[in-house]
Design a protein around this motif. Structure first.
Motif, mmCIF file in Angstrom:
data_model
loop_
_atom_site.group_PDB
_atom_site.id
_atom_site.type_symbol
_atom_site.label_atom_id
_atom_site.label_comp_id
_atom_site.label_asym_id
_atom_site.label_seq_id
_atom_site.Cartn_x
_atom_site.Cartn_y
_atom_site.Cartn_z
ATOM 1 N N CYS A 57 7.511 -1.541 6.462
ATOM 2 C CA CYS A 57 7.449 -0.795 7.220
ATOM 3 C C CYS A 57 6.157 -0.539 7.574
ATOM 4 C CB CYS A 57 8.818 0.623 7.820
ATOM 5 S SG CYS A 57 8.042 1.994 6.392
ATOM 6 N N SER A 58 5.176 -1.419 6.522
ATOM 7 C CA SER A 58 3.664 -1.126 6.154
ATOM 8 C C SER A 58 3.359 0.268 6.868
ATOM 9 C CB SER A 58 2.853 -1.491 7.869
ATOM 10 O OG SER A 58 3.514 -3.057 7.588
ATOM 11 N N GLN A 59 3.757 1.602 5.642
ATOM 12 C CA GLN A 59 3.895 2.786 6.171
ATOM 13 C C GLN A 59 4.060 3.493 7.623
ATOM 14 O OE1 GLN A 59 2.792 5.204 3.400
ATOM 15 N NE2 GLN A 59 3.958 2.956 2.648
ATOM 16 N N LEU A 60 2.998 3.179 8.488
ATOM 17 C CA LEU A 60 4.053 3.136 9.447
ATOM 18 C C LEU A 60 3.471 2.596 10.817
ATOM 19 C CD1 LEU A 60 3.256 8.070 10.475
ATOM 20 C CD2 LEU A 60 5.243 6.244 10.956
ATOM 21 N N VAL A 61 3.694 1.825 10.191
ATOM 22 C CA VAL A 61 4.037 0.380 10.808
ATOM 23 C C VAL A 61 2.566 0.363 11.141
ATOM 24 C CG1 VAL A 61 4.790 -1.920 12.553
ATOM 25 C CG2 VAL A 61 5.989 0.696 11.870
ATOM 26 N N ASN A 62 1.561 0.490 10.051
ATOM 27 C CA ASN A 62 -0.382 0.102 11.101
ATOM 28 C C ASN A 62 -0.615 -0.277 9.759
ATOM 29 O OD1 ASN A 62 0.345 2.103 8.910
ATOM 30 N ND2 ASN A 62 -1.119 4.209 9.423
ATOM 31 N N VAL A 63 -0.456 -0.250 8.808
ATOM 32 C CA VAL A 63 -1.358 -1.076 7.738
ATOM 33 C C VAL A 63 -1.299 -2.426 7.266
ATOM 34 C CG1 VAL A 63 -1.641 -1.188 4.910
ATOM 35 C CG2 VAL A 63 -0.809 1.530 5.846
ATOM 36 N N ASN A 64 -1.094 -2.908 8.819
ATOM 37 C CA ASN A 64 -1.000 -4.431 9.054
ATOM 38 C C ASN A 64 -1.728 -5.585 7.590
ATOM 39 O OD1 ASN A 64 0.043 -3.242 11.399
ATOM 40 N ND2 ASN A 64 -1.103 -4.440 13.054
ATOM 41 N N ALA A 65 -3.169 -5.123 7.281
ATOM 42 C CA ALA A 65 -3.261 -5.760 6.129
ATOM 43 C C ALA A 65 -3.246 -5.385 5.220
ATOM 44 C CB ALA A 65 -4.873 -5.400 6.628
ATOM 45 N N GLY A 66 -2.377 -4.684 4.948
ATOM 46 C CA GLY A 66 -2.245 -4.845 3.739
ATOM 47 C C GLY A 66 -2.897 -3.987 2.994
ATOM 48 N N HIS A 67 -2.133 -3.921 1.857
ATOM 49 C CA HIS A 67 -3.508 -1.952 1.208
ATOM 50 C C HIS A 67 -4.287 -1.950 0.606
ATOM 51 C CE1 HIS A 67 0.620 1.448 1.961
ATOM 52 N NE2 HIS A 67 1.240 -0.094 2.226
ATOM 53 N N GLN A 68 -5.201 -1.356 0.475
ATOM 54 C CA GLN A 68 -6.575 -1.267 -0.459
ATOM 55 C C GLN A 68 -6.816 -2.424 -0.305
ATOM 56 O OE1 GLN A 68 -6.049 2.778 -0.494
ATOM 57 N NE2 GLN A 68 -7.314 1.646 -2.589
ATOM 58 N N HIS A 69 -7.147 -3.075 0.726
ATOM 59 C CA HIS A 69 -7.794 -4.983 0.963
ATOM 60 C C HIS A 69 -9.441 -4.031 0.780
ATOM 61 C CE1 HIS A 69 -9.531 -8.265 2.769
ATOM 62 N NE2 HIS A 69 -8.487 -8.413 2.749
ATOM 63 N N GLU B 135 -1.678 -15.655 12.521
ATOM 64 C CA GLU B 135 -0.841 -16.777 11.891
ATOM 65 C C GLU B 135 0.381 -16.581 11.280
ATOM 66 O OE1 GLU B 135 -3.959 -16.293 13.035
ATOM 67 O OE2 GLU B 135 -5.040 -17.981 13.860
ATOM 68 N N ASN B 136 0.289 -16.173 9.974
ATOM 69 C CA ASN B 136 0.952 -15.300 9.093
ATOM 70 C C ASN B 136 2.076 -15.095 9.618
ATOM 71 O OD1 ASN B 136 1.184 -15.709 6.229
ATOM 72 N ND2 ASN B 136 1.583 -13.845 6.064
ATOM 73 N N SER B 137 2.094 -13.486 10.453
ATOM 74 C CA SER B 137 2.500 -12.985 10.889
ATOM 75 C C SER B 137 3.567 -13.526 12.048
ATOM 76 C CB SER B 137 2.354 -11.751 12.026
ATOM 77 O OG SER B 137 3.329 -10.961 12.549
ATOM 78 N N LYS B 138 3.116 -15.107 11.910
ATOM 79 C CA LYS B 138 3.955 -15.466 13.475
ATOM 80 C C LYS B 138 4.773 -16.372 12.389
ATOM 81 C CE LYS B 138 4.074 -18.462 16.948
ATOM 82 N NZ LYS B 138 2.868 -19.350 18.247
ATOM 83 N N PRO B 223 3.811 -5.508 5.533
ATOM 84 C CA PRO B 223 1.959 -6.012 5.816
ATOM 85 C C PRO B 223 1.873 -7.556 6.998
ATOM 86 C CG PRO B 223 2.513 -4.306 4.331
ATOM 87 C CD PRO B 223 3.618 -4.703 4.991
ATOM 88 N N LEU B 224 1.138 -7.670 6.882
ATOM 89 C CA LEU B 224 1.244 -8.948 7.881
ATOM 90 C C LEU B 224 0.154 -9.962 6.726
ATOM 91 C CD1 LEU B 224 -0.797 -8.466 10.884
ATOM 92 C CD2 LEU B 224 2.141 -8.195 10.335
#
Lengths: 169, 252
Positions: A57-69, B135-138, B223-224
């Motif tokens: 769930c990406s924490q709270l659906v917010n860590v879209n780029a992934g952790h610790q980028h 794009e990866n998300s899609k 995560p995407l």
């Protein structure tokens, strides 16, 4: 791979202080069970015993780029070295550049951003903006997840307002 | 509703293009277009809350891109910088922005537009672009939906699966035919957690999958940057854990 975080407190103390001194969101306080994340990378995180979890769930659906980028971390570090804070009254390079980028990636002629510190406040400001612009007062919502500020609690986000129809502020 | 309240009194209609934590409701094609039309007809502003659905989450930069509907105001947060520093934004069209050239916008807090948050957001947007995460998300979303459809076929407890991109959900039911919910949508649920839902989440945690539910709906939103191997690993574990609910409904 990132190192395990080094804590100044031992896990038992972290759990105890969290329980004793911190209010936890959206819950009766007794139900809070301390769960400490000691390391995170990409789509995963690890608990203090080294067990790996997929973060579905990406924490709270917010860590879209992934952790610790590393690139985002570096950007924060660089900005911290340069200038940690300026009041909104000053012009700032990062704010200017972000505004331009947001106008570029958002559709249509969405152009100008009011930058806040979270989604609930962004929703509240959208309501204020719409009211000021139209000179009208009412807002129709539809079971939207609006946040938890005084305004947006009433847009239905907390899930306790279950009228599947709409709600007027 | 607009007519009952008086169109001259309504400032805006505010919705999430895809209803987010309240059980991931994807609107049918035409719904948002119609909403846009109604707003234009009555001179009411359309606000999209893209706090959860923005920044590639649904396989497009913003969920409204799926239907080519542009709101007058869009709100974002979360994915704007992936949570590395707190941030949100209220984004208005040029026309609305022009109104405030001469009219005061009465708001602002000390930490609004914080430079650290802005720096993180610029970097995050570059990462989404350079690593093709939208794009990866899609692409991963398509794999996910296929897997969800299979799970729906195989489990008596799965009433529906839905989503877009890496923004999906599994709806659990007592009865596949009637779609009777496994857990009622009620405040009481918060006070008295449902045993089977609780057991499902405990099992997932044991197996190394972290997620959350709202009532009878299990959310899936990794995560995407997730790859197919990790996605399938998680889905296999969810698939396995759902047998708990299958057993529960067959015995009650």
């Amino acid at each position: 791979m990132q190192e395990d975080a080094k804590f100044a407190l031992d896990p038992a103390a972290i759990g105890q202080y969290e329980r004793e001194y911190i209010f936890h969101s959206w819950s009766a306080q007794k139900s809070f069970k301390p769960f400490i994340i000691s390391k995170a990378k990409g789509s995963c995180f690890w608990d203090e015993k080294g067990k790996r979890y997929l973060d579905f769930c990406s924490q709270l659906v917010n860590v879209n780029a992934g952790h610790q980028h590393p690139k985002i971390i570096q950007a924060v570090k660089d900005q911290a070295d340069k200038m940690c804070y300026v009041s909104p009254a000053f012009a700032n390079e990062k704010r200017a550049e972000l505004g331009r980028l947001l106008a570029e990636i958002t559709p249509g002629d969405l152009t100008k951003s009011f930058l806040t510190i979270g989604g609930g406040l962004a929703n509240e400001d959208a309501i204020k903006m719409a009211r000021a612009y139209t000179g009208r007062n009412k807002i129709i919502t539809r079971w939207s997840n609006g946040g938890s500020s005084a305004f947006t609690d009433r847009t239905g986000g907390s899930g306790v307002y279950q009228d599947l129809g709409s709600l007027l502020l | 509703m607009i007519e009952v309240e008086g169109p001259g009194k309504i400032a805006a209609i505010m919705v999430e293009p895809i209803t987010a934590s309240n059980c991931r409701i994807v609107p049918p094609d035409g719904y948002l277009q119609r909403l846009r039309k109604i707003c234009d007809e009555y001179g009411v502003l359309l606000i999209f809350d893209e706090v959860m659905t923005g920044f590639g989450r649904t396989g497009e930069w913003f969920a409204c891109n799926h239907w080519n509907v542009v709101p007058d105001i869009m709100t974002v947060a979360k994915g704007i910088n992936s949570g590395y520093v707190p941030m949100g934004a209220t984004i208005a069209t040029r026309k609305i922005a022009e109104h405030f050239e001469d009219n005061i916008f009465y708001d602002g807090l000390t930490n609004f537009g914080h430079p650290l948050a802005c720096a993180a957001a610029i970097a995050a947007i570059h990462v989404y672009r350079e690593e093709k995460l939208v794009e990866n998300s899609k692409a991963m979303g398509e794999v996910l939906m296929q897997e969800l459809e299979r799970i729906k076929e195989e489990h008596p407890c799965v009433g529906d699966v839905r989503g877009k991109g890496l923004f999906a959900a599994i709806e659990l039911v007592k009865d596949k035919e009637t779609r009777e919910r496994l857990v009622p949508w009620s405040v009481e649920y918060y006070e008295q957690k449902h045993a089977a839902m609780g057991e499902l989440l405990v099992k997932l945690k044991e197996d190394g999958v972290h997620t959350y539910n709202r009532w009878n709906v299990l959310m899936i939103a990794p995560p995407l940057c997730i790859n197919e191997e990790e996605l399938m690993e998680g889905m296999e574990k969810i698939d396995k854990a759902l047998t708990i609910i299958d057993k529960y409904i067959s015995t009650t």
